[in-house]
Design a protein around this motif. Structure first.
Motif, mmCIF file in Angstrom:
data_model
loop_
_atom_site.group_PDB
_atom_site.id
_atom_site.type_symbol
_atom_site.label_atom_id
_atom_site.label_comp_id
_atom_site.label_asym_id
_atom_site.label_seq_id
_atom_site.Cartn_x
_atom_site.Cartn_y
_atom_site.Cartn_z
ATOM 1 N N ARG A 55 0.845 -1.201 0.000
ATOM 2 C CA ARG A 55 0.000 0.000 0.000
ATOM 3 C C ARG A 55 0.877 1.246 0.000
ATOM 4 N N LEU A 70 -1.123 -5.176 1.935
ATOM 5 C CA LEU A 70 -2.578 -5.215 1.887
ATOM 6 C C LEU A 70 -3.121 -6.164 2.953
ATOM 7 N N HIS A 74 -3.060 -4.320 6.285
ATOM 8 C CA HIS A 74 -4.132 -3.321 6.314
ATOM 9 C C HIS A 74 -5.493 -3.996 6.509
ATOM 10 N N THR A 75 -5.705 -5.117 5.841
ATOM 11 C CA THR A 75 -6.977 -5.830 5.944
ATOM 12 C C THR A 75 -7.231 -6.294 7.371
ATOM 13 N N ASP A 117 -10.924 -5.415 0.622
ATOM 14 C CA ASP A 117 -9.949 -5.045 -0.404
ATOM 15 C C ASP A 117 -9.479 -6.241 -1.226
ATOM 16 N N GLU A 128 -8.338 -5.997 -4.822
ATOM 17 C CA GLU A 128 -7.028 -5.411 -5.111
ATOM 18 C C GLU A 128 -5.957 -6.474 -5.350
ATOM 19 N N ASP A 131 -3.193 -2.111 -5.596
ATOM 20 C CA ASP A 131 -3.688 -1.020 -4.756
ATOM 21 C C ASP A 131 -3.582 0.277 -5.530
ATOM 22 N N GLU A 142 -12.992 -3.107 -10.247
ATOM 23 C CA GLU A 142 -13.207 -3.800 -8.965
ATOM 24 C C GLU A 142 -14.355 -4.798 -9.061
ATOM 25 N N ASP A 150 -11.685 1.649 7.747
ATOM 26 C CA ASP A 150 -10.707 1.726 6.656
ATOM 27 C C ASP A 150 -9.936 3.047 6.741
#
Length: 195
Positions: free
Chosen positions: A17, A29, A32-33, A68, A71, A76, A96, A136
């Motif tokens: 990211r 990612l 972050h998830t 996400d 992605e 990203d 997406e 998020d």
């Protein structure tokens, strides 16, 4: 028959990211998830106990784990690029949607039917979706805070933008978190564990 859906999800750890910014520490990612799912669950518990916003904490947390997932195929896309123009925003949204369809095709139909709503957000009510979006943004705000605290001024503007976006959401659960939890992210381990 082989179903590579989970193996593809495992590749989130390879997607970096904040790719257009210099970071003192890269964020995947996958990382972050996980952060977003933990924050979303907590925001739902805040809703349940303090604000009265109706929500299903477990459903929101699971949706956050998959939010996400598209992605993995698209990569990203940095927010300033994604929202640079209506044409780019619409094109990325279509990409997406196609990514979700492609990933769902990697599962048996009955599993795809249950996981697709988690990936595309349709499993959530409007209020739950707002809580997930707030989580998020909180994840991004925390990343910006950590980078700034490490002396990286590359994230100064992003920090300001994330704060403004959170305030504009008018999400009482996020506001509660900003007051009661966010200040702890500047504390060291000894301060965090002092009883």
């Amino acid at each position: 028959m082989l179903y590579p859906f989970s193996a593809l999800l495992a590749r989130m750890k390879y997607i970096t990211r904040w790719s257009l910014m210099h970071s003192t520490r890269a964020e995947s990612l996958s990382e972050h998830t996980c952060d977003t799912a933990l924050l979303a669950h907590l925001l739902c518990l805040i809703a349940k106990h303090y604000t009265g916003t109706p929500c299903r904490p477990e459903v929101v947390a699971v949706a956050a784990l998959y939010h996400d997932a598209p992605e993995i195929i698209t990569g990203d896309m940095p927010t300033p690029v994604k929202y640079h123009s209506p044409a780019l925003r619409d094109a990325y949204k279509a990409l997406e949607t196609e990514s979700v369809r492609s990933m769902a095709a990697l599962l048996p139909a009955e599993l795809a039917a249950e996981l697709t709503p988690c990936m595309d957000g349709t499993a959530l009510t409007a209020k739950e979706h707002r809580l997930l979006k707030a989580a998020d943004r909180l994840s991004a705000l925390i990343k910006c805070t950590e980078e700034q605290r490490s002396g990286n001024h590359e994230f100064d503007a992003a920090l300001t933008q994330q704060r403004a976006a959170l305030q504009a959401m008018q999400c009482p659960e996020a506001d509660w978190f900003l007051v009661h939890c966010l200040p702890c992210y500047t504390q060291n381990l000894d301060e965090l564990t002092k009883l």
